[in-house]
Write a protein that holds these residues in place. Structure first.
Motif, mmCIF file in Angstrom:
data_model
loop_
_atom_site.group_PDB
_atom_site.id
_atom_site.type_symbol
_atom_site.label_atom_id
_atom_site.label_comp_id
_atom_site.label_asym_id
_atom_site.label_seq_id
_atom_site.Cartn_x
_atom_site.Cartn_y
_atom_site.Cartn_z
ATOM 1 N N ILE A 169 1.142 -13.672 2.622
ATOM 2 C CA ILE A 169 1.052 -12.178 2.235
ATOM 3 C C ILE A 169 1.465 -11.252 3.736
ATOM 4 N N SER A 170 0.839 -12.460 5.130
ATOM 5 C CA SER A 170 1.468 -11.895 6.400
ATOM 6 C C SER A 170 2.552 -11.359 6.262
ATOM 7 N N LEU A 195 -9.807 1.449 2.011
ATOM 8 C CA LEU A 195 -7.820 1.162 2.552
ATOM 9 C C LEU A 195 -7.284 0.012 1.739
ATOM 10 N N GLU A 196 -8.032 0.281 0.632
ATOM 11 C CA GLU A 196 -6.820 -0.402 -0.836
ATOM 12 C C GLU A 196 -6.849 -1.761 0.039
ATOM 13 N N ARG A 214 0.874 -1.380 0.106
ATOM 14 C CA ARG A 214 0.347 -0.271 -0.163
ATOM 15 C C ARG A 214 0.994 1.341 0.127
ATOM 16 N N PRO A 217 -0.893 -2.896 9.242
ATOM 17 C CA PRO A 217 -0.420 -1.640 9.632
ATOM 18 C C PRO A 217 0.165 -0.192 8.696
ATOM 19 N N GLU A 218 -0.367 0.061 7.252
ATOM 20 C CA GLU A 218 0.292 0.840 6.903
ATOM 21 C C GLU A 218 -1.000 2.030 6.035
ATOM 22 N N ASP A 252 -6.677 -5.957 0.098
ATOM 23 C CA ASP A 252 -7.291 -6.779 -0.467
ATOM 24 C C ASP A 252 -8.050 -8.069 0.131
ATOM 25 N N LYS A 255 -9.181 -11.617 6.718
ATOM 26 C CA LYS A 255 -8.826 -11.682 8.362
ATOM 27 C C LYS A 255 -9.518 -10.734 9.162
ATOM 28 N N ARG A 305 4.155 -8.316 4.055
ATOM 29 C CA ARG A 305 3.585 -7.096 4.649
ATOM 30 C C ARG A 305 5.177 -7.021 5.959
#
Lengths: 381, 80
Positions: A282-283, B36-37, A254, B19-20, B39, B45, A286
């Motif tokens: 994916i986790s 918030l983009e 992002r 977190p971003e 996915d 989650k 990030r």
């Protein structure tokens, strides 16, 4: 020091996870290094015994520099260094040099920490770490109090990921200059697969549900088993197919940029384990917790821009891979079946292929197999 | 259980999973995933974390009832 990406010239060895005399097995994580992409775990590619650690923690090492001597199993005297062990397909990419950003003098700072400091606006000269190199966590700690204000958050969003941007620029320029791409697109009726998934998920708790994208990746992997020509590399003017399927999953960050870590040995996973592995990948992407093999072993790229509302993705191949599979948004569309016109969930799957290695016929066969699999979703379990 | 408490939990989970994202970016009536983009993995989650906290299962057919902060909070308030 293995090359962990197209732009990587060096990385800081942060920590040894083994000591001299330890036996190591293939795939074991032996060290952590910090690169412009964050902290990566370095794995060993053969069995053996750690004979000597050549580099102290907190040292910046150029790609190719020996980090340790590992005595191979059964070998008494012959020595090898681990940086030579791994045939990294991305190594060739590393030859294209990028311009170095000027560095603060005499400060020992890991590449990831330096980049993060730029993003967060932390002055590195204000950080003291008792002679040790400044790491990611020190920079983040220094930035934490100021991150609360909305002004800082805004800067964070537009902050540049310089190293990563350079890596993408290098790889993509090389791709477009060297690889003659061909592009194919197919509209796929997703109603059968989605209906099947809905029924499956109805009986499952939230955390056990399968997402459509996991099912699509599973279908791509099965289609690649039938059309293996697209899975592998173009190396030294030769088409090299890979038996293992390690799809690089494009994960957009992002804050900008993109990482495509490998979903290793996807051919061995069923739908449930693929969903779990993808979620975990994916986790960890990030959280900056990827392993070296995940950064180097990709045999094909899958990019899914469906969540962003895109219809068709015409990808740029990541050299030395052979193809990019693009997945678009699933939409309600008019669909003709026999004499009737009805509404179906439709997705466009695309393929960008390297025309040196394969022809449109192979790509067409792949998309046809993918379509067929998605019409029989039970086969995807 | 108050709606504010649930909203706080939703925001906490969003910030943990993505977190971003800045807290000021979360608008009460905007589509959480699109604005918030996030996915589909992130969204799942968030629902998983909310399920662990409040023991509420959101079936897939109800996803349209939890797509904004406000709607998700109300959905959980009615069922928690």
């Amino acid at each position: 020091m293995p090359s962990l990406g197209a732009d990587m010239e060096s990385a800081v060895l942060m920590e040894w996870l083994v000591k001299e005399g330890d036996s190591v097995s293939k795939g074991q994580v032996i060290a952590e290094v910090e690169t412009s992409k964050g902290v990566i775990e370095i794995e060993v590619f053969d069995e053996g015994v750690i004979e000597k650690l050549l580099v102290e923690p907190e040292t910046e090492c150029a790609v190719g520099m020996p980090l340790a001597i590992i005595r191979a199993k059964g070998e008494e005297e012959a020595k090898k260094d681990i940086s030579k062990e791994e045939p990294t397909p991305t190594k060739a990419v590393a030859e294209v040099k990028k311009e170095e950003t000027p560095r603060e003098e005499r400060l020992k700072v890991s590449p990831a920490a330096r980049k993060r400091a730029q993003e967060l606006g932390v002055d590195l000269t204000t950080l003291t770490t008792r002679d040790a190199a400044i790491r990611l966590r020190e920079v983040e700690a220094a930035a934490t109090p100021t991150m609360e204000t909305p002004k800082k958050t805004k800067e964070l969003k537009t902050g540049k990921k310089d190293g990563m941007r350079q890596a993408i620029a290098t790889a993509m320029s090389r791709s477009n200059a060297e690889i003659p791409h061909y592009y194919l697109s197919s509209a796929i009726n997703m109603t059968p697969a989605l209906t099947y998934l809905e029924e499956l998920n109805e009986t499952r708790s939230v955390k056990e549900r399968i997402l459509p994208v996991a099912m699509l990746v599973r279908a791509v992997v099965l289609a690649l088993e039938e059309v293996p020509e697209l899975n592998g590399f173009w190396l030294d003017n030769e088409h090299v197919m890979s038996q293992e399927i390690h799809p690089g999953i494009a994960i957009a960050l992002r804050q900008g940029g993109l990482i495509t870590p490998a979903l290793l040995n996807a051919q061995e996973m069923n739908l449930d384990s693929l969903m779990l592995s993808m979620s975990d990948l994916i986790s960890r992407t990030r959280a900056n917790k990827l392993r070296s093999s995940e950064m180097t072993k990709q045999t094909i790229t899958i990019t899914n821009l469906g969540d962003l509302g895109v219809d068709s993705v015409f990808g740029v191949i990541y050299p030395p891979q052979l193809a990019v599979v693009g997945l678009g948004t699933i939409r309600d569309e008019p669909w003709a079946e026999g004499d009737a016109l009805c509404v179906r969930k439709v997705m466009r799957a695309t393929l960008a292929g390297d025309h040196r290695a394969t022809d449109g016929r192979v790509g067409a066969k792949f998309l046809e197999r993918l379509n067929k699999l998605l019409q029989n979703p039970k086969e995807l379990l | 259980m108050t709606i504010d408490k649930i909203k706080k939990a939703i925001i906490k989970n969003i910030l943990e999973i993505a977190p971003e994202v800045g807290e000021d970016e979360i608008e009460p009536n905007e589509n959480i995933q699109r604005s918030l983009e996030l996915d589909s993995f992130d969204f799942l989650k968030i629902l998983t974390a909310m399920n662990e906290e409040f023991r509420v299962e959101v079936p897939e057919k109800d996803y349209s009832q939890v797509d904004t902060l406000e709607k998700m909070a109300e959905y959980f308030l009615r069922r928690a």
